[in-house]
Design a protein around this motif. Structure first.
Motif, short mmCIF file in Angstrom:
data_model
loop_
_atom_site.label_atom_id
_atom_site.label_comp_id
_atom_site.label_asym_id
_atom_site.label_seq_id
_atom_site.Cartn_x
_atom_site.Cartn_y
_atom_site.Cartn_z
N UNK A 182 38.41 39.01 58.37
CA UNK A 182 38.76 37.52 57.95
C UNK A 182 40.27 37.31 58.13
N UNK A 183 41.00 38.09 59.03
CA UNK A 183 42.19 37.88 59.41
C UNK A 183 42.94 37.60 58.19
N UNK A 184 42.85 38.30 57.03
CA UNK A 184 43.77 38.00 55.78
C UNK A 184 44.60 39.20 55.52
N UNK A 185 44.84 39.88 56.48
CA UNK A 185 45.60 41.19 56.26
C UNK A 185 47.26 40.72 55.49
N UNK A 186 47.51 39.42 55.87
CA UNK A 186 48.81 39.22 55.15
C UNK A 186 48.74 38.58 53.68
N UNK A 187 47.29 38.18 53.49
CA UNK A 187 47.34 37.54 52.35
C UNK A 187 46.18 38.10 51.08
N UNK A 188 45.63 39.23 51.26
CA UNK A 188 44.87 40.00 50.51
C UNK A 188 45.35 41.44 50.51
N UNK A 189 45.99 42.04 49.41
CA UNK A 189 46.35 43.22 49.48
C UNK A 189 45.70 44.13 48.52
N UNK A 190 45.38 45.20 48.77
CA UNK A 190 44.91 46.27 47.91
C UNK A 190 45.87 47.12 47.61
N UNK A 191 46.30 47.28 46.13
CA UNK A 191 47.33 47.95 45.78
C UNK A 191 47.04 49.37 45.23
N UNK A 192 45.69 49.81 45.54
CA UNK A 192 45.37 51.15 44.45
C UNK A 192 45.42 51.08 43.20
N UNK A 193 45.34 52.18 42.70
CA UNK A 193 45.44 52.41 40.99
C UNK A 193 46.88 51.98 40.52
N UNK A 194 46.83 51.37 39.35
CA UNK A 194 48.03 51.41 38.60
C UNK A 194 47.84 51.54 37.19
N UNK A 195 48.66 51.99 36.44
CA UNK A 195 48.74 52.34 35.13
C UNK A 195 48.62 50.90 34.19
N UNK A 196 48.16 50.99 33.06
CA UNK A 196 47.98 49.79 32.04
C UNK A 196 49.33 49.03 32.01
N UNK A 197 50.45 49.67 31.98
CA UNK A 197 51.69 49.01 31.89
C UNK A 197 52.17 48.23 33.21
N UNK A 198 51.65 49.06 34.21
CA UNK A 198 52.16 48.42 35.53
C UNK A 198 51.09 47.26 35.79
N UNK A 199 49.90 47.23 35.37
CA UNK A 199 48.89 46.01 35.42
C UNK A 199 49.66 44.88 34.41
N UNK A 200 50.09 45.32 33.22
CA UNK A 200 50.55 44.25 32.54
C UNK A 200 51.68 43.50 33.22
N UNK A 201 52.70 44.26 33.73
CA UNK A 201 53.71 43.65 34.49
C UNK A 201 53.43 42.91 35.65
N UNK A 202 51.91 43.21 36.34
CA UNK A 202 51.76 42.51 37.65
C UNK A 202 51.09 41.22 36.83
N UNK A 203 50.41 41.33 35.70
CA UNK A 203 49.72 40.23 35.08
C UNK A 203 50.64 39.16 34.76
N UNK A 204 51.92 39.41 34.16
CA UNK A 204 52.82 38.67 34.00
C UNK A 204 53.74 37.66 34.97
N UNK A 205 53.26 38.35 36.35
CA UNK A 205 53.94 37.71 37.50
C UNK A 205 52.90 36.82 38.20
N UNK A 206 51.63 36.96 37.63
CA UNK A 206 50.51 36.26 38.42
C UNK A 206 50.40 34.91 38.02
N UNK A 207 49.53 34.18 38.83
CA UNK A 207 49.46 32.73 38.39
C UNK A 207 47.81 32.46 37.82
N UNK A 208 46.75 33.59 38.49
CA UNK A 208 45.50 33.22 37.86
C UNK A 208 44.90 34.80 38.10
N UNK A 209 44.16 35.09 37.04
CA UNK A 209 43.16 36.07 37.19
C UNK A 209 41.97 35.88 37.65
#
Length: 429
Positions: free
Chosen positions: A293-320
């Motif tokens: 889909x030529x989305x390499x710059x726009x969709x990223x696979x981050x791999x596993x993250x801890x619950x605390x790391x997920x919470x930090x990323x949720x705080x920065x996101x605009x939409x789940x």
């Protein structure tokens, strides 16, 4: 494999008359099963004593920091690596007068069970007595409940279990096996109204008389609410709108549809990017789809993250975004904990309406709910949610209120304790 059936972590027996719950889990700890850790922590905070029996060694390379707060001893229940060791397990259990009668009475069921299940059930029965366990509880109505049920038959201890999703929806579920587990349990639990209706519809009132609804819980103080407002208010300087999705990279999560939705949104002029957190067997397939889909710059696979790391990323996101689908084998999500966490934090949510998701994401009230498998509807809902004039406050306020009212781990712990202490079959509510 080691030539030892049991690898126990030392524990102390509970004082006479004290209840102690033995958790029978297929694998502990498991990176993806944060809801079990939250449940144990809540029960311990309420004063209950717990010991954990893990039937498989952990295989995850990362663990959540919340594990350090669990006080329960962990007993690793191994499996014999030789016929001689297997025979010794049976002999050691028969040598216990408190267990020998149960073994003799239920020998037919032990022999009919799988070799590993029977062996581990005998081990759990013996270890439960050593650790002063008064009640066995399993998560998932599959191998852990099989072992807990057999261990309960041998030891005379009551058992209960919590049914979630794959253990009741998957095409490989044996209806008669599940019926037997429901019928024999001191009580059974499931986590949503959807599951409750499904099981009652499949098995009828007699087999589900001891089945109760107890929703999974969150430690709400770990997920403070942050009101976001409109996209324009959140991002006065512009820049891409950040979408976030979390889960194992498996079919039922529907992440392929999210990739397609991002491509469609960008084609329509929306400056969006998506971060997908998690790992799993479909990683290579999803990476290939991103490149196609030529989305390499726009969709990223981050791999596993801890619950605390997920919470930090949720705080920065605009939409789940939770684009769930029903997999080809019938597997479907029950009610993922991370969706509740996102709602608790105040991040707007778009989700697909599989199983119980519609109980929390109520379209137009607590989020955006779309038909599962409908990429066009998913794309349209995301576009509306991130629109510069869209004020998400009413929906996120209502989402937080719903989580507080129904998914507080303290409420969950109280319900579980009451059920475990009630006479078999009586609904304490």
């Amino acid at each position: 494999m080691q030539d030892e059936t049991l690898v126990p972590t030392p524990g102390t027996a509970a004082p006479a008359g004290t209840a102690r719950i033995g958790y029978v889990l297929k694998m502990y700890p498991r990176f993806s099963e944060t809801f079990i850790v939250s449940e144990i922590l809540a029960r311990e905070a309420a004063g209950e004593q717990i010991v954990i029996f893990s039937l498989r060694p952990p295989t995850d390379a990362r663990f959540h920091p919340e594990l350090a707060r669990v006080q329960a001893p962990v007993v690793h229940v191994g499996r014999a690596s030789s016929p001689r060791r297997l025979w010794e397990t049976w002999g050691e259990t028969m040598a216990r007068p408190a267990l020998a009668a149960g073994m003799a009475e239920h020998l037919d069921e032990l022999v009919a069970a799988g070799v590993d299940d029977a062996e581990q059930a005998l081990a759990v029965a013996r270890l439960a007595l050593e650790h002063g366990v008064t009640h066995l509880h399993a998560h998932f109505a599959s191998v852990a409940t099989t072992v807990a049920r057999l261990a309960g038959l041998v030891s005379g201890l009551p058992y209960s279990f919590t049914a979630h999703a794959k253990d009741i929806f998957h095409q490989d579920v044996d209806p008669e096996d599940l019926r037997r587990k429901l019928r024999d349990a001191h009580h059974a639990i499931t986590i949503s109204e959807y599951n409750l209706r499904h099981l009652r519809g499949c098995f009828g009132s007699e087999d589900t008389a001891r089945l109760h609804l107890v929703r999974n819980g969150l430690e709400l103080e770990r997920f403070p609410y942050h009101r976001r407002g409109s996209t324009a208010e959140r991002m006065p300087r512009g820049g891409p709108v950040r979408l976030i999705a979390v889960g194992r990279l498996v079919e039922k999560k529907g992440f392929d549809q999210l990739i397609d939705a991002v491509a469609a949104l960008r084609h329509d002029g929306h400056d969006v990017r998506a971060d997908i957190i998690g790992d799993g067997p479909l990683r290579a397939d999803l990476e290939a789809r991103i490149q196609q889909r030529d989305m390499g710059e726009h969709v990223r696979l981050w791999g596993p993250r801890t619950q605390e790391e997920v919470r930090a990323q949720l705080a920065e996101a605009d939409l789940f975004v939770a684009p769930f689908v029903i997999a080809g084998d019938g597997n479907a999500d029950g009610l993922p904990t991370v969706l509740l966490e996102a709602m608790a934090c105040g991040i707007p949510c778009v989700a697909a309406d599989v199983t119980a998701v519609g109980e929390v994401v109520i379209d137009g009230k607590t989020g955006w709910l779309v038909p599962a498998g409908d990429t066009a509807a998913l794309t349209a809902a995301i576009a509306e949610a991130i629109g510069p004039a869209t004020d998400t406050t009413q929906r996120t306020d209502a989402a937080r209120a719903l989580v507080e009212a129904h998914y507080d781990s303290r409420l969950q712990a109280a319900a579980l304790r009451e059920l475990a202490g009630a006479p078999a079959g009586r609904n304490p509510r």
